[in-house]
Each structure stands twice: as C-alpha cells, then as structure tokens.
Design a protein around this motif. Structure first.
Motif, short mmCIF file in Angstrom:
data_model
loop_
_atom_site.label_atom_id
_atom_site.label_comp_id
_atom_site.label_asym_id
_atom_site.label_seq_id
_atom_site.Cartn_x
_atom_site.Cartn_y
_atom_site.Cartn_z
N TRP A 40 9.92 12.07 -1.95
CA TRP A 40 9.03 13.16 -2.34
C TRP A 40 9.81 14.24 -3.08
CZ3 TRP A 40 8.21 18.32 -2.14
CH2 TRP A 40 6.92 18.76 -2.46
N LYS A 94 0.84 -1.18 0.00
CA LYS A 94 0.00 0.00 0.00
C LYS A 94 0.87 1.23 0.00
CE LYS A 94 -3.76 0.49 1.58
NZ LYS A 94 -5.10 0.84 1.16
N LYS A 95 0.51 2.16 -0.80
CA LYS A 95 1.28 3.39 -0.78
C LYS A 95 0.52 4.47 -0.06
CE LYS A 95 0.26 5.79 -5.07
NZ LYS A 95 0.75 6.06 -6.40
N SER A 110 1.90 17.64 2.33
CA SER A 110 2.26 18.12 0.99
C SER A 110 2.56 19.61 1.02
CB SER A 110 1.13 17.84 0.01
OG SER A 110 0.94 16.44 -0.13
N THR A 117 -1.09 13.81 3.38
CA THR A 117 -2.18 14.74 3.67
C THR A 117 -1.83 16.11 3.11
OG1 THR A 117 -1.22 15.44 5.76
CG2 THR A 117 -2.64 13.50 5.79
N ARG A 162 -0.82 8.05 1.06
CA ARG A 162 -1.20 9.31 0.45
C ARG A 162 -0.92 10.38 1.47
NH1 ARG A 162 -1.99 8.90 -4.92
NH2 ARG A 162 -3.01 10.90 -4.78
#
Length: 111
Positions: free
Chosen positions: A96, A52-53, A61, A57, A55
């Motif tokens: 990221w 599972k990757k 971000s 919030t 996400r």
DNA sequence: ACTCTCAATTATTTTACGTCA
DNA sequence: TATGACGTAAAATAATTGAGA
C-alpha cells in the motif's frame, strides 16, 4: 486494464462477472518452484487459484493515509504494528505504501 | 548472498457511460 | 419521456515482477 481496446475481446457468456480469460501462449519452462512452507498469516485462500484482490475498507485506507502523512516510509516495526492494527499482512501494508508513493509522484493525482 | 526499495506491469474491482425494452 | 437492466470501456488500485543499491 481495459483502457485500450484490443486486449481482450470476449463477449460474456452469460454473466458479466467472472471474466477470467487467461491465455496460455508460451509455456516455457520456468525455474523450479520453491516449496514455501505455508507461512501462517491471515490469508484465506480458497484453494481455487483465484487471485482475488482485497479491497481495503475505509477504516483501513483512512488509517493508512493518516500514517502516510506522518511518514512516507515505514520501519519494519511500524509496518508490523500497523499491519496488526489493520488486521492485514505486513506485505499488504508495504504494498500500500509503495503504491501510495508511486501515485504521489504521478503528475495528476494531487487533488 | 541476502534483504530492501522502487519502477513498471499485471490483474481485478469499481465506476461511468451507452444502449435497449 | 423516464426508468431500470444489461454490457462495455475507462478509471482506480491491490498485487506481482524484475532491477538496482
């Protein structure tokens, strides 16, 4: 994925979720896996092999973007600090930033 | 050798669009 | 005709892999 027909055509059995079609064509012997001694990070693996990757919030971000505006690159220290702030692993912060840089180079994204 | 960054790719999640009752 | 559930394709993007410095 999914931007080209022909990759995986498999009508969902019942639900539209959990489409995990994994074909194991070639099973070639790989190198011996290294026994990684569980580095205690905040990874909540549910011991299912499900990759599972996460996400991120908006808060995360947003903060990441903010930092990115300041510096496109991170020093190990900054990375650590930022990771702690966001409650993420340094690796994730690093990833990221990598992806962010890559997107910036992409012709179409500057909007 | 070891560590780090980056380009390319993969895999998963989200969104947009179409169909049907 | 409008509305909502269902399904798929496409877009977005987190994570991995491999090559080079």
């Amino acid at each position: 994925m999914g931007r080209d027909a022909g990759s995986w055509h498999s009508p969902p059995p019942q639900s539209r979720h959990h489409c995990k079609i994994k074909r194991e064509d070639d099973v070639r012997s790989e190198e011996a896996e290294k026994v990684s001694s569980r580095i205690s990070d905040e990874e909540e693996e549910e011991d299912s092999g499900a990759r599972k990757k996460l996400r991120l919030t908006k808060e995360q971000s947003s903060l990441l973007e903010d930092k990115f505006k300041e510096h496109s690159t991170l020093n190990p220290k900054q990375k650590q600090a930022l990771a702690k702030q966001l409650n993420l692993r340094p690796r994730q912060v690093e990833v990221w930033f990598q992806n962010r840089r890559a997107r910036w180079r992409t012709p179409v994204f500057h909007g």
